[in-house]
Design a protein around this motif. Structure first.
Motif, PDB file in Angstrom:
ATOM      1  N   HIS A 254       0.809  -1.214   0.000  1.00 49.61           N
ATOM      2  CA  HIS A 254       0.000   0.000   0.000  1.00 49.61           C
ATOM      3  C   HIS A 254       0.842   1.263   0.000  1.00 49.61           C
ATOM      4  O   HIS A 254       0.629   2.172   0.804  1.00 49.61           O
ATOM      5  N   GLY A 255       1.793   1.338  -0.939  1.00 54.54           N
ATOM      6  CA  GLY A 255       2.455   2.614  -1.123  1.00 54.54           C
ATOM      7  C   GLY A 255       1.422   3.684  -1.450  1.00 54.54           C
ATOM      8  O   GLY A 255       0.571   3.487  -2.316  1.00 54.54           O
ATOM      9  N   CYS A 256       1.504   4.815  -0.746  1.00 63.85           N
ATOM     10  CA  CYS A 256       0.486   5.863  -0.961  1.00 63.85           C
ATOM     11  C   CYS A 256       1.068   7.038  -1.746  1.00 63.85           C
ATOM     12  O   CYS A 256       0.557   8.165  -1.672  1.00 63.85           O
ATOM     13  N   ASP A 257       2.112   6.762  -2.537  1.00 63.76           N
ATOM     14  CA  ASP A 257       2.709   7.786  -3.370  1.00 63.76           C
ATOM     15  C   ASP A 257       1.924   8.037  -4.652  1.00 63.76           C
ATOM     16  O   ASP A 257       2.354   8.807  -5.512  1.00 63.76           O
ATOM     17  N   SER A 258       0.767   7.417  -4.781  1.00 56.83           N
ATOM     18  CA  SER A 258      -0.142   7.741  -5.877  1.00 56.83           C
ATOM     19  C   SER A 258      -0.943   9.010  -5.596  1.00 56.83           C
ATOM     20  O   SER A 258      -1.705   9.471  -6.455  1.00 56.83           O
ATOM     21  N   HIS A 259      -0.766   9.598  -4.416  1.00 58.52           N
ATOM     22  CA  HIS A 259      -1.521  10.801  -4.055  1.00 58.52           C
ATOM     23  C   HIS A 259      -1.089  11.999  -4.899  1.00 58.52           C
ATOM     24  O   HIS A 259       0.070  12.130  -5.295  1.00 58.52           O
ATOM     25  N   ALA A 260      -2.031  12.879  -5.153  1.00 56.02           N
ATOM     26  CA  ALA A 260      -1.766  14.055  -5.983  1.00 56.02           C
ATOM     27  C   ALA A 260      -0.634  14.920  -5.430  1.00 56.02           C
ATOM     28  O   ALA A 260       0.061  15.598  -6.195  1.00 56.02           O
ATOM     29  N   HIS A 261      -0.426  14.927  -4.113  1.00 54.75           N
ATOM     30  CA  HIS A 261       0.586  15.782  -3.512  1.00 54.75           C
ATOM     31  C   HIS A 261       1.936  15.095  -3.334  1.00 54.75           C
ATOM     32  O   HIS A 261       2.861  15.716  -2.807  1.00 54.75           O
ATOM     33  N   ASP A 262       2.048  13.842  -3.745  1.00 56.11           N
ATOM     34  CA  ASP A 262       3.331  13.175  -3.578  1.00 56.11           C
ATOM     35  C   ASP A 262       4.359  13.796  -4.514  1.00 56.11           C
ATOM     36  O   ASP A 262       4.068  14.002  -5.705  1.00 56.11           O
ATOM     37  N   PRO A 263       5.572  14.077  -4.032  1.00 56.54           N
ATOM     38  CA  PRO A 263       6.545  14.802  -4.865  1.00 56.54           C
ATOM     39  C   PRO A 263       7.293  13.955  -5.885  1.00 56.54           C
ATOM     40  O   PRO A 263       8.003  14.520  -6.730  1.00 56.54           O
ATOM     41  N   GLN A 274      -7.622   6.440  -2.112  1.00 57.56           N
ATOM     42  CA  GLN A 274      -6.751   5.381  -1.601  1.00 57.56           C
ATOM     43  C   GLN A 274      -7.499   4.522  -0.588  1.00 57.56           C
ATOM     44  O   GLN A 274      -7.397   3.285  -0.611  1.00 57.56           O
ATOM     45  N   ARG A 275      -8.248   5.162   0.278  1.00 55.92           N
ATOM     46  CA  ARG A 275      -9.063   4.420   1.251  1.00 55.92           C
ATOM     47  C   ARG A 275     -10.035   3.480   0.534  1.00 55.92           C
ATOM     48  O   ARG A 275     -10.233   2.324   0.954  1.00 55.92           O
ATOM     49  N   ALA A 276     -10.623   3.939  -0.564  1.00 55.83           N
ATOM     50  CA  ALA A 276     -11.540   3.091  -1.328  1.00 55.83           C
ATOM     51  C   ALA A 276     -10.829   1.855  -1.871  1.00 55.83           C
ATOM     52  O   ALA A 276     -11.405   0.761  -1.911  1.00 55.83           O
ATOM     53  N   SER A 277      -9.564   2.000  -2.262  1.00 56.54           N
ATOM     54  CA  SER A 277      -8.819   0.834  -2.756  1.00 56.54           C
ATOM     55  C   SER A 277      -8.571  -0.159  -1.631  1.00 56.54           C
ATOM     56  O   SER A 277      -8.610  -1.375  -1.840  1.00 56.54           O
ATOM     57  N   TYR A 278      -8.325   0.334  -0.418  1.00 58.63           N
ATOM     58  CA  TYR A 278      -8.104  -0.573   0.716  1.00 58.63           C
ATOM     59  C   TYR A 278      -9.382  -1.359   1.021  1.00 58.63           C
ATOM     60  O   TYR A 278      -9.327  -2.563   1.291  1.00 58.63           O
ATOM     61  N   LEU A 279     -10.509  -0.674   0.976  1.00 56.94           N
ATOM     62  CA  LEU A 279     -11.783  -1.357   1.218  1.00 56.94           C
ATOM     63  C   LEU A 279     -12.043  -2.415   0.151  1.00 56.94           C
ATOM     64  O   LEU A 279     -12.536  -3.513   0.461  1.00 56.94           O
ATOM     65  N   ALA A 280     -11.697  -2.105  -1.097  1.00 56.86           N
ATOM     66  CA  ALA A 280     -11.908  -3.072  -2.183  1.00 56.86           C
ATOM     67  C   ALA A 280     -11.040  -4.306  -1.992  1.00 56.86           C
ATOM     68  O   ALA A 280     -11.484  -5.444  -2.217  1.00 56.86           O
ATOM     69  N   LEU A 281      -9.811  -4.115  -1.549  1.00 54.11           N
ATOM     70  CA  LEU A 281      -8.925  -5.257  -1.339  1.00 54.11           C
ATOM     71  C   LEU A 281      -9.364  -6.085  -0.136  1.00 54.11           C
ATOM     72  O   LEU A 281      -9.297  -7.320  -0.165  1.00 54.11           O
ATOM     73  N   ALA A 282      -9.827  -5.433   0.904  1.00 59.92           N
ATOM     74  CA  ALA A 282     -10.360  -6.176   2.050  1.00 59.92           C
ATOM     75  C   ALA A 282     -11.538  -7.038   1.630  1.00 59.92           C
ATOM     76  O   ALA A 282     -11.664  -8.204   2.042  1.00 59.92           O
ATOM     77  N   ALA A 283     -12.398  -6.482   0.784  1.00 55.34           N
ATOM     78  CA  ALA A 283     -13.557  -7.242   0.315  1.00 55.34           C
ATOM     79  C   ALA A 283     -13.130  -8.425  -0.546  1.00 55.34           C
ATOM     80  O   ALA A 283     -13.720  -9.510  -0.466  1.00 55.34           O
ATOM     81  N   ILE A 317      -9.142  -0.292   8.561  1.00 48.69           N
ATOM     82  CA  ILE A 317      -9.829  -1.311   7.751  1.00 48.69           C
ATOM     83  C   ILE A 317      -9.332  -2.700   8.138  1.00 48.69           C
ATOM     84  O   ILE A 317     -10.126  -3.642   8.262  1.00 48.69           O
ATOM     85  N   VAL A 318      -8.033  -2.841   8.350  1.00 51.67           N
ATOM     86  CA  VAL A 318      -7.498  -4.119   8.831  1.00 51.67           C
ATOM     87  C   VAL A 318      -8.173  -4.500  10.147  1.00 51.67           C
ATOM     88  O   VAL A 318      -8.528  -5.665  10.373  1.00 51.67           O
ATOM     89  N   GLY A 319      -8.371  -3.522  11.011  1.00 47.54           N
ATOM     90  CA  GLY A 319      -8.994  -3.772  12.302  1.00 47.54           C
ATOM     91  C   GLY A 319     -10.494  -3.962  12.259  1.00 47.54           C
ATOM     92  O   GLY A 319     -11.109  -4.253  13.292  1.00 47.54           O
ATOM     93  N   GLY A 320     -11.090  -3.789  11.091  1.00 40.87           N
ATOM     94  CA  GLY A 320     -12.523  -4.035  10.948  1.00 40.87           C
ATOM     95  C   GLY A 320     -13.409  -2.877  11.320  1.00 40.87           C
ATOM     96  O   GLY A 320     -14.637  -3.018  11.365  1.00 40.87           O
TER      97      GLY A 320
END
Length: 387
Positions: A254-263, A274-283, A317-320
């Motif tokens: 889960h590298g979060c360097d896909s964010h618009a502000h990452d340099p 990014q949070r939505a991607s974590y939820l999708a992977l948990a599902a 999300i890991v913690g439910g």
């Protein structure tokens, strides 16, 4: 042999020792981002839903399941060594490099052990995700490839099929390299196109070795791809290829360097996306792997205002108990970040996307990228690429 699937409390493998992975104060790979994420998660009550487990001691026998003895010895010496990628501006040597890098590995292996032996269905090591490290060299800020070693541990302990999904903005090249010829492991990487970004690999045509065609899946996204496009690409490819592989354990980076502000890169995601991607992977772990999910951190270089929030969402999300993106950030976090500190745990973005099967746009660079991946791997997996 498969373990029991009624695992206990979700696990975070963590100790302060892991923050010793430190290339120096002027390096992009700040160890403070891991510490700050854990501090933020604790202040918001996220850790109340996780069992925090210390990583086991360093173990060279684990390293040797992926890395060459000569490379391990070079890291242990802690001296510049061009043949092994040590001592460059990206990968300077630092005191204790071997010891702390080894413990990052044992932390990810411990997360895998917790899940496979049935102690927990979900376990995370946010200090891990060092996906660029190669068997015989350091690469891209990554000394030892903790993810590859954890996957190897799973295979050596009875897992027949593993799926690895990497959402870092950079291609997960080290993990792909280690398992390129192994049909038991599917590696899926969604990243900015290698035509524009390090490490220059991860084209859709990289689909696996002769005995493992279709088990390397690469989604090379155009610069500027935002939440809706990224999630459209994910939805168009990842659930289908994982279902075809039928994994017993899902391992994610889960590298979060896909964010618009990452340099360091040029995708345009929000923390909400990014949070939505974590939820999708948990599902997907719940749907395909009876809940067995091992997650790690990865890249992320907007170290104050993005990384701690993103990984706090991951741990929640890991913690439910996912956090609402509108949750206010604690005052201590705002004081740490300073004048432009985010006031909430999200970026105030409404996340949605249009499903790819609802219509392909041939003039869209995003849809062209999606189709390039589907045409490359779907037939190898018995799937119809469509359109």
């Amino acid at each position: 042999m498969s373990p029991a699937t009624d695992g206990g409390r979700p696990v975070l493998v963590y100790s302060e020792a892991l923050t010793g992975y430190d290339f120096g104060k002027d390096h992009a790979m700040s160890p403070g981002r891991v510490r700050d994420a854990v501090t933020l998660a604790r202040s918001l009550g996220v850790l109340e839903h996780l069992e925090v487990v210390a990583p086991p001691p360093a173990d060279d026998t684990l390293l040797e399941t992926v890395h060459t003895p000569g490379y391990i010895e070079a890291v242990r010496r802690g001296e510049p060594d061009e043949s092994h990628g040590l001592g460059t501006s990206d990968n300077p040597v630092f005191p204790g490099m071997h010891e702390v890098s080894s413990q990052v590995v044992t932390a990810s292996v411990e997360a895998a052990r917790q899940v496979w032996e049935g102690h927990a269905l979900r376990a995370s090591n946010i200090a891990g995700g060092l996906h660029h490290a190669m068997p015989d060299r350091t690469s891209g800020f990554c000394v030892y490839n903790d993810v590859a070693v954890a996957i190897r541990w799973l295979l050596d302990h009875g897992v027949e099929r593993v799926a690895y999904v990497d959402v870092d903005v950079h291609h997960g090249d080290g993990v792909q390299t280690v398992f390129y010829d192994d049909p038991r492991v599917m590696t899926v990487s969604l990243h900015e196109t290698p035509a524009c970004l390090f490490p220059g690999t991860g084209f859709p045509t990289e689909t696996g070795g002769p005995g493992a065609l279709g088990t390397a899946v690469n989604v090379a996204l155009p610069p500027g791809t935002g939440d809706s496009g990224w999630l459209r690409a994910f939805d168009a490819i990842v659930p289908q290829v994982l279902a075809a592989h039928r994994p017993q354990v899902l391992v994610t980076q889960h590298g979060c360097d896909s964010h618009a502000h990452d340099p360091l890169a040029d995708l345009d995601l929000s923390v909400d996306g990014q949070r939505a991607s974590y939820l999708a992977l948990a599902a997907l772990a719940d749907e395909l792997c009876e809940g067995r999910w091992v997650s790690t951190g990865g890249g992320g270089y907007a170290v104050l205002h993005i990384v701690p929030r993103a990984w706090t969402h991951l741990l929640a999300i890991v913690g439910g108990e996912p956090l609402d993106p509108e949750t206010p950030t604690p005052q201590a976090f705002r004081d740490l970040v300073g004048e432009y500190a985010p006031l909430t745990m999200g970026d105030g973005v409404e996340v949605s996307f249009r499903h790819f099967d609802d219509g392909f746009s041939p003039d869209s660079r995003l849809d062209q990228a999606i189709m390039a991946t589907r045409r490359a791997v779907f037939p190898e997996l018995g799937l119809d690429p469509g359109f």
